[in-house]
Each structure stands twice: as C-alpha cells, then as structure tokens.
Design an enzyme around this catalytic site. Structure first.
Site, PDB file in Angstrom:
ATOM      1  CB  SER A 139      -0.897  -0.007   1.243  1.00  8.78           C
ATOM      2  OG  SER A 139      -1.559   1.241   1.416  1.00  8.78           O
ATOM      3  CE1 TYR A 152      -4.412  -2.203   4.601  1.00  6.98           C
ATOM      4  CE2 TYR A 152      -3.346  -0.094   4.199  1.00  6.98           C
ATOM      5  CZ  TYR A 152      -3.942  -1.248   3.728  1.00  6.98           C
ATOM      6  OH  TYR A 152      -4.062  -1.452   2.373  1.00  6.98           O
TER       7      TYR A 152
END
Length: 252
Positions: A139, A152
């Site tokens: 990401s 995350y």
C-alpha cells in the site's frame, strides 16, 4: 501472443477487488487463474464465470496447512504454478492508543503473516515449474505513515521489506523467481467502501479520499491489476525486489 500464455497464477483474496480483477486478466491473457479466498460464494461464482481456465479453492491465508493444500491442488489440477498474487488483506482505523492487541494481531496475521506464508509455501512449487513471479500487495501506507491506521501501516510496511528479502534470496539461490510489491493508493473496492460514506469535516468520505490523489479520483481495481499483469508476465523479467506504485500521484 497472450501475455500469460499457459501460466498458472494463484490469487489470494481472489474473490473480490484487486484480486478478482487480476484473476480475470490472467484468464484473458491466456493463463489459468486459481481464485483462492475465504468467501466461497463469491469465489466460486467468479471461477464459474471464468470457465475451464479457472479454479476456486478455499483459503485461510493465516494457516500454513491451508496454503500447502491450495498449492498442491493447483499443481495437480493445472500441472504447475508460475505466479502468485498475495492480495488478501484487511484494514482498521485505529491509532496507537485505541488499537487493541486483538486488532493489531488480526490485521498483521492476514496482511503480513498471510503474505509470508504465501511466499514461503509457493517457492518449492515454482522451482518445480522452472521459476515464476510473486507479487505482494502492499500500500502507499507501506511507504509512508498515517495517524489513523497503525496496524495497517505496520503490516504493509512489513510486506514491503518481506518482498525484498524474498527477491534477494531467490536471486541468490538462482531459482528464477522474482518478487515485487505493488503499492496502491485508495482504490474503489469493497475494502475501501465503508470509508466512502464516513464524513470527514464538511466533506463526504469519498470527496476526502479523492482529494488526497492529485488525479482527483479513486483508483479502479482494473488499473492496479494491469500493473500486476506486467509483473506476472515475462515483460518484467528484470524487475525484482522493487516497489511499483499505483496511487494517482498521492505519494508524489
């Protein structure tokens, strides 16, 4: 000639989002897709849609035995395994004070541990097939921090450096296996969908996320899948251990 002619690609998290878009591209480009996911209903529906060039397999990415079984069935069914996309992932909106140990472990088990198990388990099968390509979904939050996404960010940062280790190890061992990470911005997928209706100040969640990207919109799963397709194909034969960013200019 199709870009993945006769190549077999296993896609974790293949029932939806970036995984599903990639599974479709693999078949379109002459390959075989193994749609591996915990969502049996969506996964089987996609495999049925793709026909004889696809197979659905149930997969809990946090269980080593589940990976071993999925890879063995893939090789038995299609005669080999040449590509792996580690796309299974989840996220939570928590900071260092609000994140519970349970939440931290759950996110990292799926995003980081699941990617580790996929890479580790697939290498013997790829060696037997003469080599291959591993693509790990990280990401933009594996490249930079965010105050609202502790677990995350930690998990996707782990994926980024795990990728580099796998790439260097396989290169050193002369396995003919490449490994790269893809770093999407905010993509219009089921994982991001809950954010779109959560207001941020006087903006909708969608408006706020769109304005983070200089291109002024969210990405589409197919746009990320196109980058993954390149990395799975022989066109990326000299690319390994690298980050490929698909974020509408967000990190720029």
């Amino acid at each position: 000639m199709p870009r993945l002619d006769d190549k077999v690609v296993l896609v974790s998290g293949g029932a939806s989002g970036i995984g599903a878009a990639t599974a479709r591209l693999v078949v379109r480009e002459g390959g075989k897709s193994v749609v591996a996911d915990r969502d049996e209903e969506k996964g089987r529906a996609l495999a049925d849609e793709l026909g004889a060039s696809a197979l659905f397999l149930p997969l809990d990415v946090t269980r080593e035995a589940a990976w071993q079984k999925a890879i063995a069935v893939t090789a038995e069914t299609f005669g080999g395994l040449h590509g792996l996309l580690n796309a299974a992932g989840i996220g939570t909106r928590t900071d260092i004070e609000s994140c519970t140990l349970e939440d931290y472990r759950r996110v990292n088990d799926i995003n980081a541990l699941g990617t580790f198990l996929g890479c580790k388990t697939v290498i013997p099968a790829m060696k037997q097939s003469g080599g291959g390509s591993i693509v790990n979904i990280s990401s933009v939050l594996g490249l930079r921090g965010a105050s609202y996404a502790l677990a995350y960010c930690a998990s996707k940062g782990a994926v980024r450096l795990l990728t580099k280790h796998v790439a260097l190890h396989c290169a050193q061992m002369k396995y003919n296996i490449r490994c790269n990470s893809v770093h999407p911005g905010y993509i219009d997928t089921p994982m991001v969908a809950p954010r779109l209706t959560q207001n941020v100040g006087n903006m909708s969640g969608r408006q706020w996320l769109e304005e983070l990207h200089p291109l002024g919109r969210l990405g589409e799963a197919g746009e990320v899948a196109n980058m993954i397709l390149f990395l799975l194909s022989d066109e990326a034969s000299f690319s390994t251990g690298s980050e490929f960013i698909c974020d509408g200019g967000l990190t720029a």
